[in-house]
Design a protein around this motif. Structure first.
Motif, mmCIF file in Angstrom:
data_model
loop_
_atom_site.group_PDB
_atom_site.id
_atom_site.type_symbol
_atom_site.label_atom_id
_atom_site.label_comp_id
_atom_site.label_asym_id
_atom_site.label_seq_id
_atom_site.Cartn_x
_atom_site.Cartn_y
_atom_site.Cartn_z
ATOM 1 N N GLY A 1 -12.717 9.370 1.261
ATOM 2 C CA GLY A 1 -11.999 7.774 0.318
ATOM 3 C C GLY A 1 -13.026 6.699 0.427
ATOM 4 N N GLY B 1 -6.321 8.591 0.689
ATOM 5 C CA GLY B 1 -5.918 7.316 0.352
ATOM 6 C C GLY B 1 -5.889 7.063 1.371
ATOM 7 N N GLY C 1 -9.647 5.439 1.740
ATOM 8 C CA GLY C 1 -10.095 4.397 0.656
ATOM 9 C C GLY C 1 -9.504 3.105 0.796
ATOM 10 N N TYR C 2 -8.088 3.377 1.772
ATOM 11 C CA TYR C 2 -7.193 2.360 2.468
ATOM 12 C C TYR C 2 -7.912 1.249 3.462
ATOM 13 C CZ TYR C 2 -4.329 -0.612 5.178
ATOM 14 O OH TYR C 2 -3.889 -1.879 6.280
ATOM 15 N N PHE D 1 -5.394 4.543 -7.214
ATOM 16 C CA PHE D 1 -6.629 4.493 -6.116
ATOM 17 C C PHE D 1 -6.896 6.450 -6.352
ATOM 18 C CE2 PHE D 1 -8.962 6.696 -2.576
ATOM 19 C CZ PHE D 1 -10.065 5.935 -2.070
ATOM 20 N N ALA E 1 1.021 -1.131 -0.063
ATOM 21 C CA ALA E 1 -0.062 0.237 -0.054
ATOM 22 C C ALA E 1 1.109 0.726 0.059
ATOM 23 C CB ALA E 1 -0.719 0.220 1.374
ATOM 24 N N PHE F 1 1.129 4.790 -0.074
ATOM 25 C CA PHE F 1 0.451 6.570 0.352
ATOM 26 C C PHE F 1 0.934 7.834 -0.464
ATOM 27 C CE2 PHE F 1 -1.248 3.315 3.324
ATOM 28 C CZ PHE F 1 -2.458 3.764 2.951
ATOM 29 N N MET G 1 -13.845 4.158 -2.766
ATOM 30 C CA MET G 1 -12.898 3.136 -3.000
ATOM 31 C C MET G 1 -14.671 2.430 -2.586
ATOM 32 S SD MET G 1 -11.026 0.753 -3.269
ATOM 33 C CE MET G 1 -9.366 2.062 -3.610
ATOM 34 N N PHE H 1 -2.697 5.297 -3.178
ATOM 35 C CA PHE H 1 -3.435 5.855 -2.688
ATOM 36 C C PHE H 1 -3.553 7.223 -2.999
ATOM 37 C CE2 PHE H 1 -4.014 1.730 -0.353
ATOM 38 C CZ PHE H 1 -5.595 1.616 -0.992
#
Length: 233
Positions: A219, A17, A20-21, A197, A5, A7, A223, A169
């Protein structure tokens, strides 16, 4: 293949982000994390085992101090070390890499658990967040070499882990911002990622306490809308 992941930096907008994560990690697991600037703070805190919600609250509680002219970088270091109880970067329980921009040739541009020495997590992420014009450069010695350091987002926003499945992200920038040299470098990183993303966000680099919650929720919603189109397992 292991998932990383990554960022991106970008001040308050980067929290989209993290949101979204928080939604994606409900359906998949990440083996490692990477980041630049505020993205480095997010990545390192996740690697330390903190939840997205606790990191959101941590950032919300400190956003004004982190944006303070000159003093912000030291506050990022101090507050992150408080949040993680002065954990050494090399002792993070999950893999993490952070980008920095050294003002000297031959100095590492990526800080890893292998080359971080006895730097704390707070020291490492504050080096990556040394935005020129807002904060003073950091100064550090690694592997016998010393250098002044500025924002890692200028060179690798965010850094990607080789041989890993990289999910970036980030967030969409304005056309004017996209033409900045460091954002052009970020676009090259984004093209290298397996999944990007990158939702729109109405928030800029600086913001208020309440904005952190709003951009985090942006976010999550973005997502959630994307998840049906991907198989992340």
């Amino acid at each position: 293949m292991k998932k990383n992941a990554a960022f991106a930096g970008g001040g308050l907008s980067s929290v989209v982000g993290l949101g979204g994560y928080s939604k994606m990690c409900e359906v998949t697991k990440f083996a490692s994390f990477s980041g630049a600037s505020i993205g480095a703070v997010i990545a390192a805190c996740l690697a330390a085992g903190k939840t997205p919600e606790s990191i959101r609250n941590f950032l919300a509680d400190n956003v004004e101090g982190f944006c303070a002219f000159i003093l912000g970088r030291k506050r990022i270091e101090m507050k992150t070390d408080e949040f993680l109880r002065r954990m050494l970067f090399k002792d993070l329980p999950q893999r993490c890499i952070v980008s920095v921009t050294p003002l000297r040739k031959g100095f590492p541009q990526i800080i890893t658990q292998e080359n971080a020495g006895n730097l704390t997590v707070g020291q490492v992420v504050a080096l990556s967040a040394a935005l020129p014009g807002l904060f003073l450069p950091g100064y550090v010695k690694l592997n016998g070499k010393s250098a002044f350091i500025v924002d890692g987002g200028l060179t690798a926003n965010p850094p990607l882990k080789e041989e890993d499945f990289n999910v970036i992200f980030s967030f969409k920038r304005t056309d004017k911002e996209s033409h900045m040299p460091w954002n052009q470098k970020a676009a090259r990183q984004e093209r290298r990622a397996e999944i990007l993303f990158k939702p729109y966000t109405q928030y800029g680099t600086l913001g208020k306490h309440d904005d952190v919650y709003a951009v985090f929720e942006e976010g999550k919603k973005a997502m959630e809308a994307m998840l049906p189109y991907y198989d992340f397992k």
